[in-house]
Every structure is written in C-alpha cells, then in structure tokens.
Design an enzyme around this catalytic site. Structure first.
Site, mmCIF file in Angstrom:
data_model
loop_
_atom_site.group_PDB
_atom_site.id
_atom_site.type_symbol
_atom_site.label_atom_id
_atom_site.label_comp_id
_atom_site.label_asym_id
_atom_site.label_seq_id
_atom_site.Cartn_x
_atom_site.Cartn_y
_atom_site.Cartn_z
ATOM 1 N N LYS A 19 0.690 -1.185 0.247
ATOM 2 C CA LYS A 19 -0.028 -0.116 0.109
ATOM 3 C C LYS A 19 0.774 1.237 0.255
ATOM 4 C CE LYS A 19 -0.536 -0.525 5.201
ATOM 5 N NZ LYS A 19 -1.276 0.565 5.818
ATOM 6 N N TYR A 34 19.452 29.078 10.120
ATOM 7 C CA TYR A 34 17.998 29.351 10.834
ATOM 8 C C TYR A 34 17.711 29.457 12.199
ATOM 9 C CZ TYR A 34 16.355 29.809 5.697
ATOM 10 O OH TYR A 34 17.094 30.336 4.420
HETATM 11 C C1 LIG Z 1 -4.353 -4.350 7.769
HETATM 12 C C2 LIG Z 1 -2.908 -4.666 7.455
HETATM 13 N N1 LIG Z 1 -1.937 -5.472 7.707
HETATM 14 C C3 LIG Z 1 -0.888 -5.305 7.668
HETATM 15 C C4 LIG Z 1 0.058 -4.198 8.095
HETATM 16 C C5 LIG Z 1 1.030 -3.944 7.615
HETATM 17 O O1 LIG Z 1 1.447 -3.631 8.498
HETATM 18 P P1 LIG Z 1 3.820 -3.724 8.932
HETATM 19 O O2 LIG Z 1 3.359 -2.912 7.893
HETATM 20 O O3 LIG Z 1 3.564 -2.680 10.342
HETATM 21 O O4 LIG Z 1 3.838 -4.874 8.830
HETATM 22 C C6 LIG Z 1 -1.086 -3.017 7.332
HETATM 23 C C7 LIG Z 1 -0.240 -1.535 8.196
HETATM 24 O O5 LIG Z 1 -0.381 -0.827 7.964
HETATM 25 C C8 LIG Z 1 -2.292 -2.943 7.779
HETATM 26 O O6 LIG Z 1 -2.933 -2.140 7.943
#
Ligand SMILES: Cc1ncc(COP(=O)(O)O)c(C=O)c1O
Length: 371
Positions: A35, A256
């Site tokens: 994602k 800055y």
């Molecule tokens: C439903 C779900 N599964 C798995 C993951 C993977 O998590 P991670 O990146 O902590 O392994 C996420 C990420 O937030 C998630 O929302």
C-alpha cells in the site's frame, strides 16, 4: 546537472527481507503489503523483488490495477475492501480479493451482479477499534456472507494493535480464537511485528501473514530491536553530496534560528538535502548521518534544500572529506555502512514508515538490481 540527491531502491535487499518473512512464518503464505505505493518505494520498482510473495496486499484499486498490468496473476487483497458499490465491478474484472469490515460492504455485495464469485476476508475488530466487526457481531456477519451467491470463499482476518510492544497480542488472539472457533476458512492475523515476534506459534502465523515494513528493511519494534537484530536490510537509500564546507570558530552559529552555537573550532559540511526532499525538519542537532560511510551528526535546523553535518571528527581522523563527499541520509553507503531509517525517524519523533512514504516527488529514484 541535477542536484546530487538520489533515492536508490535495492532489489536484492527487498528479496532478502521477503525471504526473512517467509522464514519467520514457515508454512504460512506471505502477503507483500505494498500500500501507499509500496511504502513510498514505488510499486513498479519493488515488483520484481516481491514476485516470490504469495500475493500483494494494498488499499487502492488503482494500485491493484497497476499490479495486474505488471502481469501478476496471483492473489491481490484489498485490505480495506471496497469503498463504494461500483468498486466491486473492478474486483470481479481483476479477480481482486477484498476485506469486508462493515455491513454496508455486505449490502453492496448482496446487490452486486457478477458471474465471478468473490473471495472475501472478513475482518474482526478484536481490539484495535479501527475497522471490522466486533467479536459479538462477527459470526452474524459471517453467516450473512456465507448465504450470498456472490461469495465463493470467506477467510478470517484481524489486525494487532500492540504486536510490537509490551501489551502484546494475547488479548486479541483470545477474542479472535473464541469468536472464530468453529468457523471454516483461512486465517490472516500478523503484520511485520507479529510475524517477527510471535509467529513461532502456528495459531498466530496461521495461513497468511501480511508483511509490510519489514520487507522494506524497517524494524517494526525499533528501538527495542534494530533492523540488523532482525537481519533486515535497507530497501531504500537516500543519499546526496556535500555542496560546501564551512570552518566555524567558537561562538559561530548554524542555520535558521541559530539553534546551534559552536563551542570549539569545527568543520561543517553542507549537504544537498532538506525538508522539501522529505527529510524531516524535526530532526534536530545530533541526528545520525553518514559521510563517506562514517557516522557523524547533523547540526542546526534542517532547511528546505540543505542541512549541515559535522565533519570535525572525520577531519580529526585524517579523512579527506569536503565538497562532493557522499552523504547517506539513511540506508546503505556505497562503502556498505548502514544507517537504519528508524534511527533518523526516531530523531524526528516518528517512525520509519512515515519517512519512506514522504520522500518527495522531486527526488530522482533509481533501482539497484545488482545482486
Ligand atoms: C491490515 C494491515 N495488515 C498489514 C499491515 C502491514 O503492517 P506492517 O507494515 O507493520 O507490517 C498493515 C499496515 O498498516 C495493515 O493495515
């Protein structure tokens, strides 16, 4: 000549990290969680490395389409399911599996006309209180889905809130186990933290783990464990070069707001990287950075396009560092030294996930596909 800043995606490291997830959850299948454009790395850039995964998990339908365009015919899971009824048409057309976390999604499925029955992952809210049916309502949701001709197979899933910390997963495991005790179907529970810390238990690793941050080389439980403690390698390096060198006298200030004042003679390097590249402005003096592979610190405030690094200890050690020297903001220097992204994130009061996702559009990205 473009600015010298560069993000490098390391295919071999991503492959290695995927193998670590497979090793940590033996006999489970692994979803590569891609994602947010593969946590900022770019779906197209990580695809080859993650081909050995059993499926790709993500949120965005357009990202799912991109993976099908790359030629992936295996499973793709929409972790939040569909956002509106017409998304189901795309699920039918592309063969996407999708989470079901609320009654509206079941209503949409019931009204969906399809020749292709769907595989769904029924999500339980076992304590995270984000998405999913509570344990009390879970079985009724399962029964509704089970009665739909549009549904071919129901898998069971939940998500842990504390797999990386002291509270752990026992309370959520208990709720999930009780509510699903006699339900058929595959199960998926673990994120990276649970995969690394709890998946020795076959009930926890279950049928599918959902590995995200670990695939990119981030430790899900930093600073308790560092990425190298889990044998994870950086999937991304953010590097640049020194544009200038300044010699400071005691009393001279840097950047800055003059937030840093030299109390002794020192040599500063000015690196071509700033918050407009995605480097966090919240990183104060002392944030670790590598110059020619040697660890030193940032000095003063990060500005839009530049930040200052302390060259004093490197010069004192006799190193020839100056204009053009390599600066590694995170990842792996060309000499092989590693600066985990988690350490930079910690200095900014955040987590590696956020930094990966925030590398700016203006930063050129290359894929290092060498072994
Ligand atoms: C439903 C779900 N599964 C798995 C993951 C993977 O998590 P991670 O990146 O902590 O392994 C996420 C990420 O937030 C998630 O929302």
């Amino acid at each position: 000549m473009p600015r010298p800043i560069l993000a490098t995606i390391h295919t071999a490291a991503l492959q290695h990290n995927l193998a670590r997830a497979q090793q940590a959850a033996p006999d489970a299948r692994v979803w590569a969680v891609v994602k947010a454009n593969a946590y900022g790395h770019g779906i197209e850039r990580v695809f080859e490395a993650f081909r050995a995964a059993d499926g790709f998990a993500l949120l965005d339908l357009q990202e799912a389409e991109r993976i099908r365009h790359l030629g992936w015919r295996g499973p793709i899971l929409l972790l939040e399911g569909v956002f509106e009824p017409r998304d189901l048409e795309l699920c039918s057309r592309l063969g996407l599996w999708h989470a079901v976390h609320c009654d509206a999604q079941i209503d949409w499925l019931a009204a969906h006309k399809t020749q292709v029955p769907h595989r769904v992952f029924l999500k339980m809210n076992s304590g995270m209180n984000r998405l999913g049916f509570t344990p009390e309502r879970y079985r009724a949701a399962w029964a509704r889905l089970n009665a739909l001709p549009q549904v071919e197979e129901i898998s069971l899933m939940t998500h842990f809130s504390d797999a990386d910390g002291p509270r752990g997963i026992a309370h959520q495991m208990a709720a999930f186990a009780l509510a699903t005790r006699d339900l058929p179907g595959e199960r998926s529970l673990c994120n990276s933290a649970a995969t690394l810390r709890h998946a020795q238990d076959a009930q926890v690793r279950a049928d599918w783990v959902r590995a995200g941050i670990m695939l990119y080389g981030g430790a899900p439980d930093h600073p308790e464990r560092r990425s190298m403690d889990w044998d994870l390698q950086p999937g991304m390096t953010l590097s640049t070069k020194l544009l200038a060198v300044q010699e400071l006298q005691p009393g001279d200030t840097v950047g800055y707001g003059s937030s840093f004042t030299a109390d002794a003679p020192m040599t500063l390097g000015v690196a071509a990287c700033g918050y407009a590249d995605g480097y966090p402005r919240h990183c104060g003096t002392g944030t670790p950075v590598l110059v020619e592979g040697v660890r030193t610190r940032t000095v003063g405030r990060v500005s839009m396009d530049m930040l200052a690094v302390d060259l004093t200890p490197l010069r004192a050690a006799g190193m020839e560092v100056g204009m053009g020297s390599e600066v590694t903001l995170w990842g792996r220097s060309s000499l092989g030294a590693v600066l985990p992204i988690d350490e930079v994130a910690q200095a900014a009061g955040t987590i590696g996930y956020e930094l990966m996702c925030a590398v700016a559009q203006r930063v050129p990205v290359v894929v290092d596909a060498s072994a």
